[in-house]
Design a protein around this motif. Structure first.
Motif, PDB file in Angstrom:
ATOM      1  N   MET A 125      36.222  -4.185 -13.169  1.00 33.64           N
ATOM      2  CA  MET A 125      34.764  -4.188 -13.111  1.00 33.64           C
ATOM      3  C   MET A 125      34.244  -3.374 -11.921  1.00 33.64           C
ATOM      4  O   MET A 125      33.180  -2.758 -12.011  1.00 33.64           O
ATOM      5  N   CYS A 126      34.997  -3.356 -10.823  1.00 34.93           N
ATOM      6  CA  CYS A 126      34.567  -2.615  -9.634  1.00 34.93           C
ATOM      7  C   CYS A 126      34.468  -1.115  -9.898  1.00 34.93           C
ATOM      8  O   CYS A 126      33.710  -0.416  -9.224  1.00 34.93           O
TER       9      CYS A 126
ATOM     10  N   LEU B 146      28.851 -13.528  -9.107  1.00 32.80           N
ATOM     11  CA  LEU B 146      30.211 -13.002  -8.948  1.00 32.80           C
ATOM     12  C   LEU B 146      30.309 -12.158  -7.692  1.00 32.80           C
ATOM     13  O   LEU B 146      29.378 -11.440  -7.328  1.00 32.80           O
ATOM     14  N   VAL B 147      31.462 -12.216  -7.050  1.00 28.25           N
ATOM     15  CA  VAL B 147      31.742 -11.337  -5.928  1.00 28.25           C
ATOM     16  C   VAL B 147      32.661 -10.238  -6.463  1.00 28.25           C
ATOM     17  O   VAL B 147      33.822 -10.490  -6.758  1.00 28.25           O
ATOM     18  N   LEU B 148      32.102  -9.046  -6.584  1.00 30.45           N
ATOM     19  CA  LEU B 148      32.867  -7.930  -7.144  1.00 30.45           C
ATOM     20  C   LEU B 148      33.387  -7.051  -6.018  1.00 30.45           C
ATOM     21  O   LEU B 148      32.762  -6.060  -5.631  1.00 30.45           O
ATOM     22  N   GLU B 149      34.523  -7.444  -5.487  1.00 27.41           N
ATOM     23  CA  GLU B 149      35.192  -6.664  -4.450  1.00 27.41           C
ATOM     24  C   GLU B 149      36.617  -6.424  -4.894  1.00 27.41           C
ATOM     25  O   GLU B 149      37.346  -7.362  -5.213  1.00 27.41           O
ATOM     26  N   ALA B 150      37.002  -5.153  -4.915  1.00 28.91           N
ATOM     27  CA  ALA B 150      38.330  -4.789  -5.389  1.00 28.91           C
ATOM     28  C   ALA B 150      39.406  -5.304  -4.423  1.00 28.91           C
ATOM     29  O   ALA B 150      39.243  -5.216  -3.207  1.00 28.91           O
ATOM     30  N   ALA B 151      40.478  -5.817  -4.970  1.00 23.97           N
ATOM     31  CA  ALA B 151      41.640  -6.214  -4.170  1.00 23.97           C
ATOM     32  C   ALA B 151      42.497  -4.974  -3.948  1.00 23.97           C
ATOM     33  O   ALA B 151      42.605  -4.118  -4.823  1.00 23.97           O
ATOM     34  N   GLU B 152      43.080  -4.893  -2.785  1.00 21.91           N
ATOM     35  CA  GLU B 152      43.910  -3.716  -2.490  1.00 21.91           C
ATOM     36  C   GLU B 152      45.368  -4.002  -2.693  1.00 21.91           C
ATOM     37  O   GLU B 152      45.831  -5.057  -2.733  1.00 21.91           O
TER      38      GLU B 152
ATOM     39  N   ASN C 123      34.799 -17.982 -18.019  1.00 21.42           N
ATOM     40  CA  ASN C 123      34.155 -17.078 -17.082  1.00 21.42           C
ATOM     41  C   ASN C 123      34.999 -16.763 -15.858  1.00 21.42           C
ATOM     42  O   ASN C 123      34.569 -16.013 -15.007  1.00 21.42           O
ATOM     43  N   LYS C 124      36.163 -17.313 -15.743  1.00 21.83           N
ATOM     44  CA  LYS C 124      37.011 -17.018 -14.597  1.00 21.83           C
ATOM     45  C   LYS C 124      37.717 -15.690 -14.822  1.00 21.83           C
ATOM     46  O   LYS C 124      38.377 -15.488 -15.822  1.00 21.83           O
ATOM     47  N   PHE C 125      37.546 -14.777 -13.861  1.00 20.92           N
ATOM     48  CA  PHE C 125      38.131 -13.449 -13.978  1.00 20.92           C
ATOM     49  C   PHE C 125      39.412 -13.351 -13.159  1.00 20.92           C
ATOM     50  O   PHE C 125      39.508 -13.907 -12.071  1.00 20.92           O
ATOM     51  N   THR C 126      40.378 -12.619 -13.670  1.00 17.82           N
ATOM     52  CA  THR C 126      41.617 -12.357 -12.939  1.00 17.82           C
ATOM     53  C   THR C 126      41.360 -11.256 -11.909  1.00 17.82           C
ATOM     54  O   THR C 126      40.343 -10.552 -11.963  1.00 17.82           O
ATOM     55  N   VAL C 127      42.297 -11.073 -10.996  1.00 18.98           N
ATOM     56  CA  VAL C 127      42.199 -10.003 -10.008  1.00 18.98           C
ATOM     57  C   VAL C 127      42.109  -8.651 -10.711  1.00 18.98           C
ATOM     58  O   VAL C 127      41.300  -7.791 -10.343  1.00 18.98           O
ATOM     59  N   GLU C 128      42.923  -8.465 -11.746  1.00 15.25           N
ATOM     60  CA  GLU C 128      42.904  -7.206 -12.492  1.00 15.25           C
ATOM     61  C   GLU C 128      41.548  -6.962 -13.152  1.00 15.25           C
ATOM     62  O   GLU C 128      41.051  -5.830 -13.171  1.00 15.25           O
TER      63      GLU C 128
END
Length: 86
Positions: free
Chosen positions: A31-32, A80-86, A21-26
């Motif tokens: 998902m965002c 989950l915290v769904l915040e896009a990385a910049e 269940n661990k998601f990568t930054v990508e």
């Protein structure tokens, strides 16, 4: 541990540990794009767009996200915290 096939028809093992269940930054960034906090709706949207993805890396990310979403429940998804990385 159960064995099933992923979206590319490869065998994968389900169960035994929670690392799946661990998601990568990508994957989080992917998902965002869907702007939903509903796991089932997100899986539906990913399946809808997958035939239109032309980039093999993005295709892989979509498949990995879909597998992880299928392997978790709605409560885990809500955490989950769904915040896009910049």
């Amino acid at each position: 541990i159960r064995i099933r096939r992923n979206w590319k028809n490869q065998k994968i093992h389900i169960g035994g540990y929670r690392m799946m269940n661990k998601f990568t930054v990508e994957e989080i960034n992917f998902m965002c794009v869907f702007e939903t906090q509903n796991r089932m709706k997100m899986m539906e949207e990913i399946r809808r767009v997958m035939p239109h993805i032309k980039d093999s890396d993005m295709e892989d990310i979509a498949g990995q996200v879909l597998e992880k979403l299928e392997g978790m429940n709605d409560k885990e998804f809500a955490e989950l915290v769904l915040e896009a990385a910049e």
